[in-house]
Design an enzyme around this catalytic site. Structure first.
Site, PDB file in Angstrom:
ATOM      1  CG  HIS A   2      38.846  47.940  51.038  1.00 54.35           C
ATOM      2  ND1 HIS A   2      38.747  46.590  50.776  1.00 54.35           N
ATOM      3  CD2 HIS A   2      38.185  48.109  52.205  1.00 54.35           C
ATOM      4  CE1 HIS A   2      38.057  45.991  51.719  1.00 54.35           C
ATOM      5  NE2 HIS A   2      37.704  46.896  52.610  1.00 54.35           N
ATOM      6  CG  HIS A  35      42.195  46.208  45.331  1.00 61.80           C
ATOM      7  ND1 HIS A  35      41.435  45.372  46.121  1.00 61.80           N
ATOM      8  CD2 HIS A  35      42.491  45.500  44.209  1.00 61.80           C
ATOM      9  CE1 HIS A  35      41.278  44.206  45.500  1.00 61.80           C
ATOM     10  NE2 HIS A  35      41.901  44.261  44.344  1.00 61.80           N
ATOM     11  CG  HIS A  71      40.488  45.445  39.699  1.00 60.17           C
ATOM     12  ND1 HIS A  71      39.535  44.456  39.692  1.00 60.17           N
ATOM     13  CD2 HIS A  71      41.440  45.014  40.566  1.00 60.17           C
ATOM     14  CE1 HIS A  71      39.888  43.486  40.503  1.00 60.17           C
ATOM     15  NE2 HIS A  71      41.052  43.803  41.050  1.00 60.17           N
ATOM     16  CD  GLU A  72      44.937  46.384  40.810  1.00 58.45           C
ATOM     17  OE1 GLU A  72      45.062  46.408  42.056  1.00 58.45           O
ATOM     18  OE2 GLU A  72      44.747  45.334  40.175  1.00 58.45           O
TER      19      GLU A  72
END
Length: 702
Positions: free
Chosen positions: A496, A493, A489-490
Site C-alpha cells: 500500500h 501494508h 499481512h505487514e
C-alpha cells in the site's frame, strides 16, 4: 496542511545529520551517523522553522489561495520539513530499538511536541486563511479538494472553532493524553520484557518441540543463565502454551502475560487507562460530540456507532453457534484427558489449557500442527516467496542493498523496482524480537510518497517490523504458518505504501480511513494456504524437498479450525473498545470488572478475576485504534469479498492485480474508500464471501 518536502539543506557547519543532505542511496536515513544528542537539537530547530514558516504564511499580504495557504510554499528551494524528518525517525526507533535514554528523551519531548501541534492547529489567523480557501476555492482537482477538506476538517476537529477558554482546555487535555500514551507504551514494554520463566530441570520441558527448546537455550545463554529461558515474546510464549505438558508452568506463563501492567508497581497501567478514556471523552465533548466514538466515526466508513454494533452483533449471531461447538469439542477432549491423567490444579478447562488442547484437537482431526510445517518455512525462503508473489502479481522486484544504513543488524534493506525497471521504493524488514523492541508487528514509513513542485515523484521508504522466530545456534529461523501470515499481512501494508502514486504525502499510501487500512494487509494473508503460492518457496531447509501435497491438503482442510472462536475473540476486543469510547459520562468503573462485563457477549471460556487485556491493549490506548478496533473485522469483510474476485479469475491474475493496484493500492486517501472499492470490484462488498470462506451457513449483510 501539506508541506512540500525536499530533503536538503541546513546549516552548512552543522554536524547534526538531520540538518544536512543525507547523501545516502535514495536519500535514506543515515542511521549510522545519528546519535541520541542529535534528536533534541533537531526537534527544537524543527519547531522553530515551523513557527517561522507559519508566520510567513499568516503575514502573506496576498489573498489566501490553495497554493499559498494549504500547500505551505517556501521561497528557499532547499526547504524541507525538519520536524517531520526527525519525528519520523525518533518515534519509529522508539518502537523498534529504544533504550532508557531514548525513553527519557521521549518523556521530555512529548509535551513540547504536543504543545507545538496545538499552537499550529489553534492558530486563529492560520485557520482563517484556511477557512477562506475552503469557502472560496475554485477549479481544484479531486485530490486537491480532498486535501483541502482534510485540512479544514483537521483544524476544526482539533479545536479551531472553540473559544479561547475551550482552546486552553483542549491544550491541557491533549498534552496530558500525549504524555500518558507514551507512559502506557513504556510501561508495557518494561513489564513484558521483565518476565522470564527459567527452567533448569529438563523434565519440565516435556512436550516442547526441539525448536522451542533450542530457542529457550539460546535465550538463557544470551542472558547469562543456565538451562532454558522462556519469555513473553510471541515466538517463545506461543510454542510453550501450545506444547508444554506442564500445566502449572502453562498457568504461570498465561498469568504473567495476562496480568502485565496490573501489579502494584511503577508500570501499572490501570489508572492511565481510566484517565485516557476520560481525556478522550472530554476532548470529544468539548468539540461537540456526545462520545469519543461519535467523534472518531465521523471520519470512518462505518459512519456511526450503530453500524459498528450491527457488524459486531451480526458476527456474533453468525459465528457463536459454531464457536460453542468448537468449545464443546475442546471440553470433551480435556475431560477425556483428565480421566487418564487427573490434574491437581482443577478439573475445569482453563484459559491456559486452550492452546494445548486446541493443538491436540487439531492433530486428532487433521493430523497437522505448526512444527510439522516449520522445516518448510525457513525465513530466507519465505522472503523469496513473498517477494516472488509480489513479482508474479505486480511485476516488481527486490534487491538487497547493504550500502543502505540500518538501525540494527537484524534489519535488511532492499531496493524495490517496478515492472518497467524504474525505482519504486526502499523496503526495510526487521524480523526478530529483542530487548528494546515492542511486541507485535507493524508497518511504518521513514519517507512517504509525494510529487514535489518540480514534478519529481519522490518514492517512499517503508518498513515492516515483526517479532518472528529467531535462528538458533544450530538452525536458521524456521517460521510457523501463522508467522508466514503475519509477514504477508505487514507486507500487504507495505505494498500500500510502495505503490502510492499521489501528489500529496498526507494522502498517499496508508493515509486512508482506519477501517479501510487493513484491507490490503488482510487481503495478502489469503495466499498463505494457496497451493500455487506454497509451491514457490516451501522447501525443506535440509533436504530441499517441497512441502508435500498431503500436508498442503491438510492445511487447506484445517483452514477453518477454531475460526469461529477466533472471530469471537476479535469481536470481543471490538466490543471492549466500543464500551470504553461510547461513555457519555465520566468513567469511574474499576477497569478489570468493567472489561469482563463489556465483552461478555462474545466470551465463551472462563474469565479470571485478575487478568486484564485493557492495560496492554496498545491498539486502543496508544495505537490509533481507539473506537476503531472493529476495523479488523470490517476490513475482513472487504478483503474476503476482494479475494473472491481473484479466486474466480485466478489468484495470480495480473489483470485483476493491476486493477487492485490502480484502484486501491496506488490511490491512498485521494477518494472515499467505498468509491475506491467499488471502482475495483464494481459493487459494494457483502459478508457472504467471508461466511462462505469460514464455512458459516448464516448469511447476513453488513
Amino acid at each position: 496542511m501539506s508541506k512540500d518536502k525536499k530533503q536538503t539543506v541546513g546549516p552548512a557547519e552543522s554536524k547534526n545529520p538531520f540538518f544536512e543532505p543525507y547523501g545516502t542511496p535514495h536519500d535514506v536515513v543515515p542511521f549510522d551517523r545519528i546519535r541520541l544528542e542529535h534528536f533534541e537539537e533537531a526537534f527544537m530547530e524543527g519547531i522553530r522553522r515551523d513557527n517561522e514558516q507559519i508566520e510567513r504564511t499568516i503575514n502573506n499580504p496576498e489573498k489566501p489561495t490553495f497554493d499559498n495557504t494549504i500547500i505551505m510554499t517556501e521561497e528557499d528551494e532547499g526547504y524541507y520539513d525538519l520536524l517531520s524528518r526527525v519525528s519520523t525517525v525518533f518515534f519509529n526507533l522508539l518502537s523498534a530499538e529504544t533504550n532508557d535514554e531514548m525513553d527519557a528523551l521521549a518523556q521530555k519531548m512529548q509535551p513540547i511536541l504536543t504543545q507545538h501541534a496545538n499552537d499550529v492547529r489553534l492558530n486563529l489567523q492560520l485557520f482563517e486563511r484556511i477557512r477562506y480557501v475552503h469557502l472560496h476555492h475554485r477549479k481544484l482537482t479531486p485530490e486537491e479538494k480532498m486535501l483541502l477538506d482534510n485540512c479544514y476538517e483537521g483544524f476544526v476537529r482539533s479545536g479551531a472553532l472553540l473559544d479561547e477558554a475551550g482552546k486552553e482546555r483542549l491544550r491541557q487535555l491533549t498534552e496530558e493524553a500525549s504524555v500518558l500514551s507514551l507512559q502506557f507504551s513504556q510501561n508495557l514494554l518494561k513489564e513484558q520484557k521483565a518476565f522470564t520463566l527459567d527452567i533448569t530441570d529438563e523434565a519440565q520441558l516435556d512436550g516442547l518441540p526441539e525448536t522451542a527448546r533450542e530457542a529457550a537455550a539460546l535465550t538463557a545463554k544470551e542472558q547469562g543463565k543456565q538451562g532454558w529461558t522462556f519469555t513473553l515474546d510471541y515466538p517463545s510464549y506461543m510454542p510453550f502454551m501450545t506444547y508444554s505438558t506442564q500445566r502449572e508452568l502453562r498457568r504461570q506463563m498465561y498469568m504473567a502475560r495476562n496480568t502485565v501492567c496490573t501489579h502494584d508497581n511503577a508500570e501499572n497501567n490501570i489508572d492511565i487507562c481510566k484517565r485516557l478514556i476520560n481525556l478522550r471523552r472530554e476532548i470529544a465533548q468539548l468539540l461537540g460530540y456526545k462520545t469519543y466514538a461519535d467523534y472518531v466515526l465521523k471520519r470512518r466508513m462505518a459512519s456511526n456507532t450503530r453500524s459498528v454494533y450491527r457488524l459486531l452483533n451480526d458476527l456474533i449471531d453468525a459465528y457463536k453457534p459454531t464457536a460453542v461447538k468448537e468449545r464443546n469439542e475442546l471440553k470433551e477432549l480435556f475431560n477425556k484427558s483428565l480421566t487418564s491423567h487427573p490434574s491437581p490444579l482443577t478439573s475445569k478447562l482453563m484459559p491456559w489449557d486452550s492452546g494445548f488442547y486446541s493443538h491436540k484437537l487439531q492433530m486428532k482431526k487433521y493430523n497437522i500442527d505448526a512444527e510439522m510445517l516449520r522445516p518448510y518455512f525457513e525465513l530466507s525462503k519465505v522472503i523469496d516467496g513473498v517477494f516472488g508473489l509480489a513479482n508474479r502479481l505486480y511485476g516488481i522486484t527486490f534487491k538487497e542493498n547493504k550500502d543502505i544504513p540500518v538501525y540494527h543488524p537484524d534489519v535488511k534493506a532492499y531496493e524495490v523496482f517496478d515492472k518497467d525497471g524504474s525505482f519504486l521504493a526502499v523496503f526495510y524488514a526487521d524480523f526478530h524480537p529483542r530487548k528494546g523492541k515492542q511486541g507485535g508487528a507493524w508497518m511504518t514509513e521513514y519517507q512517504g510518497q509525494y510529487i514535489d513542485r518540480k514534478g519529481e515523484n519522490v518514492r517512499p521508504h517503508v518498513s515492516v517490523v515483526m517479532n518472528l522466530t529467531k535462528p538458533t545456534e544450530d538452525k536458521p529461523a524456521l517460521l510457523t504458518l501463522g508467522e508466514v501470515e503475519t509477514f504477508l499481512h505487514e507486507f500487504g501494508h507495505s505494498l500500500h505504501g510502495m505503490f502510492a502514486n499521489t501528489r500529496f504525502e498526507s494522502l498517499s499510501g496508508t493515509n486512508v480511513w482506519w477501517d479501510f487500512v487493513e484491507l490490503p494487509s488482510q487481503f495478502m494473508e489469503n495466499f498463505a494456504i494457496e497451493k500455487e503460492f506454497l509451491r514457490t518457496f516451501a522447501f525443506h531447509y535440509q533436504t530441499g524437498e517441497p512441502l508435500p501435497d498431503e500436508l498442503i491438503n491438510r492445511i487447506v482442510k484445517s483452514r477453518n479450525f477454531m475460526c469461529a472462536t477466533a472471530c469471537l475473540r476479535q469481536v470481543s476486543l471490538g466490543l471492549l473498545d466500543m464500551a470504553y469510547y461510547t461513555q457519555k459520562d465520566e468513567f469511574t468503573d474499576d477497569i478489570i470488572p468493567f472489561e469482563k462485563k463489556a465483552w461478555k457477549k462474545a466470551i465463551l471460556g472462563k474469565q479470571l478475576p485478575d487478568t486484564c487485556m485493557t492495560v496492554q491493549f496498545s491498539h486502543i490506548m496508544t495505537g490509533g485504534y481507539a473506537a476503531g478496533y472493529y476495523s479488523y473485522k470490517w476490513a475482513e469483510v472487504l478483503e474476503a469479498d476482494a479475494f473472491a474476485v481473484f479466486k474466480r479469475h485466478g489468484i495470480f491474475n495480473q489483470e485483476i492485480a493491476q486493477r487492485f493496484r490502480d484502484e486501491i493500492l496506488s490511490k491512498g486517501g485521494t477518494e472515499h474508500p467505498m468509491t475506491l472499492y467499488k471502482n475495483f470490484k464494481g459493487s459494494e462488498p457483502t459478508i457472504d464471501a467471508l461466511l462462505k470462506r469460514n464455512g458459516i451457513k448464516k448469511t447476513k449483510k453488513v
